[in-house]
Design an enzyme around this catalytic site. Sequence first.
Site, PDB file in Angstrom:
ATOM      1  N   HIS A   1     -99.945 -41.982  71.862  1.00 23.29           N
ATOM      2  CA  HIS A   1    -100.779 -41.036  71.117  1.00 23.29           C
ATOM      3  C   HIS A   1    -100.047 -40.654  69.843  1.00 23.29           C
ATOM      4  CE1 HIS A   1     -97.929 -38.144  72.675  1.00 23.29           C
ATOM      5  NE2 HIS A   1     -98.269 -38.437  73.927  1.00 23.29           N
TER       6      HIS A   1
ATOM      7  N   HIS B   1     -96.246 -40.201  69.894  1.00 24.97           N
ATOM      8  CA  HIS B   1     -95.469 -41.441  69.828  1.00 24.97           C
ATOM      9  C   HIS B   1     -95.540 -42.036  68.418  1.00 24.97           C
ATOM     10  CE1 HIS B   1     -96.913 -41.377  74.157  1.00 24.97           C
ATOM     11  NE2 HIS B   1     -95.597 -41.401  74.315  1.00 24.97           N
TER      12      HIS B   1
ATOM     13  N   LYS C   1     -90.716 -32.544  72.111  1.00 28.15           N
ATOM     14  CA  LYS C   1     -91.644 -32.154  73.190  1.00 28.15           C
ATOM     15  C   LYS C   1     -90.898 -32.108  74.529  1.00 28.15           C
ATOM     16  CE  LYS C   1     -95.556 -32.184  75.703  1.00 28.15           C
ATOM     17  NZ  LYS C   1     -95.398 -33.150  76.736  1.00 28.15           N
ATOM     18  N   ASP C   2     -90.058 -33.131  74.771  1.00 25.98           N
ATOM     19  CA  ASP C   2     -89.256 -33.163  75.991  1.00 25.98           C
ATOM     20  C   ASP C   2     -87.848 -32.683  75.630  1.00 25.98           C
ATOM     21  OD1 ASP C   2     -91.086 -34.770  78.008  1.00 25.98           O
ATOM     22  OD2 ASP C   2     -91.278 -35.688  76.046  1.00 25.98           O
TER      23      ASP C   2
ATOM     24  N   GLN D   1     -84.881 -33.392  77.916  1.00 26.66           N
ATOM     25  CA  GLN D   1     -84.537 -34.818  77.858  1.00 26.66           C
ATOM     26  C   GLN D   1     -83.731 -35.120  76.581  1.00 26.66           C
ATOM     27  OE1 GLN D   1     -87.444 -38.080  78.774  1.00 26.66           O
ATOM     28  NE2 GLN D   1     -87.642 -38.179  76.563  1.00 26.66           N
TER      29      GLN D   1
END
Length: 511
Positions: free
Chosen positions: A32, A35, A154-155, A158
């Site tokens: 999306h 990415h 967003k992460d 991570q």
Amino acid sequence: MLIAKTISEVNSYLQKQQNHKIGLVPTMGALHQGHISLIKRASSECDRVIVSIFVNPLQFAPTEDLKQYPRQLETDSQLCEALGVDLIFAPTPETMGITGDTDTQSLTTMVIPPVSMTSGLCGKYRHGHFQGVATIVTKLLNIIRPDCAYFGQKDAQQLAIISSLVSDLKLPVKIVGCPIIREESGLALSSRNQYLTSTEKTQATIIYRSLKQAAISFYQGEKQAHILTKIVKEKLATVSEIKTQYVELVNTITLQPLETVETTGLLAVAAYLGNTRLIDNIILRQPIVAIDGPAGAGKSTVTRRVAEKLGLLYLDTGAMYRAVTWLVMNSGIDVNAQDRIADLVKGVKIDLIPSKSPELPVGVYVNEQEVTTAIRTPEVTANVSTIAAQSAVREELVAIQQSYGETGGIIAEGRDIGTNVFPDAELKIFLTASVAERAKRRMLDLQNQGYKDLDLAQLETEIQQRDEKDSNRAIAPLKQAEDAVELITDDLAIQEVIDKIVQLYLSLNHL
Ligand code: AMP
């Protein structure tokens, strides 16, 4: 565009790419706009872009949505092709050394991030998740050996874990964090949004709205973590369908819980909507203002005055390049000796001390030595553009500038501040004026300095040529960020420009 399924296909591709800068965008597919933003960033910084698409079984717990996770290689490939991606790496679990449904984690070597980084936030609820992520990312980095790898904010957990993994294991790759891409409603894009009904999508917008609410309180001076997290929890509770899993405020790098936000903090949420687990976050820090634009648009005067008005640190990037130029000349090194300069500049320390008034330049120190006036000599002026065009100098100074940015509260001007130095600046301004107007201003300036017999047409041509050169140069070209506010100053007095920027800054609180 090639699609490689095996490591040997990747290797034969890589053999033909020597001397090319390679960017890797690791994904689980169902691509999306989030990415896409990573791919675009990689394309703008690298010669070759590789996207990996792999739904990693190691990072899903048995109760999670591994089977259901969307897989759409065909459409993903078309999208990548259209974006100019060079290679997709879409391995099978076996290729990545993951076998069958058995408990692979106990059968293979795993990369274990520090417990201190996995015990909070999502790690508390997704046991083994970050071990799975760290293991697969390490494998991908070893297979592709990229120069840069791109991950979304967003992460955030991570991203922090991967950044520390790369630094701890001394992996030769630069990890680039990219801002969160959202729908207009504020909902952070995610492949899992496909699970949501349209009603749920509307309900889910409360997540970002609650984070924003806390951010507004932070901008207004609230620093206590328990109050900021309470604001988020209370707002989330207004939508009964939302089941909050956690709201935490942590150090952005170490992920350790904060009691107060002194400079910056990561405010993160996970919540269920039906069976769908959604995460989102916001970085709390004083805003960064990035001002870019062509020569002669009045950037430096405006920036200085806005800095004073808003109590921001004026990050005088020009002074930094001057400081390095001074250092090079003072060390007796030829300004074209790029290798020697690259060595000299490695680890250079540059400090900027805010001046007492906007009329005075910021105090500049290079390797602890004060050079505030020494960097303003005609000799330094004559050489600064040669030094600033060197990529080693640029990289070192952009890193220093970004470290100033970590705590926010700064304003900077240049050509690529909003696109390259601070791509996640809260406010980006593109300050410009027509060529004719800038030529007129330049003429006035020169007349005030005592120059006579000036030719306006000639000045216009010069400005046009300068614009072209600035926009087309290989290093740090002038570029307007997509999310910049364009301010055309032809019919505006300086004070009006300053007022407009101050207004935009103050209205950030009400986004
Ligand atoms: P995923 O496919 O979900 O594993 O995500 C692949 C990469 O895209 C990760 O680095 C994510 O952080 C990043 N990403 C996912 N959603 C977004 C978003 N809305 N904005 C920016 N990056 C994102």
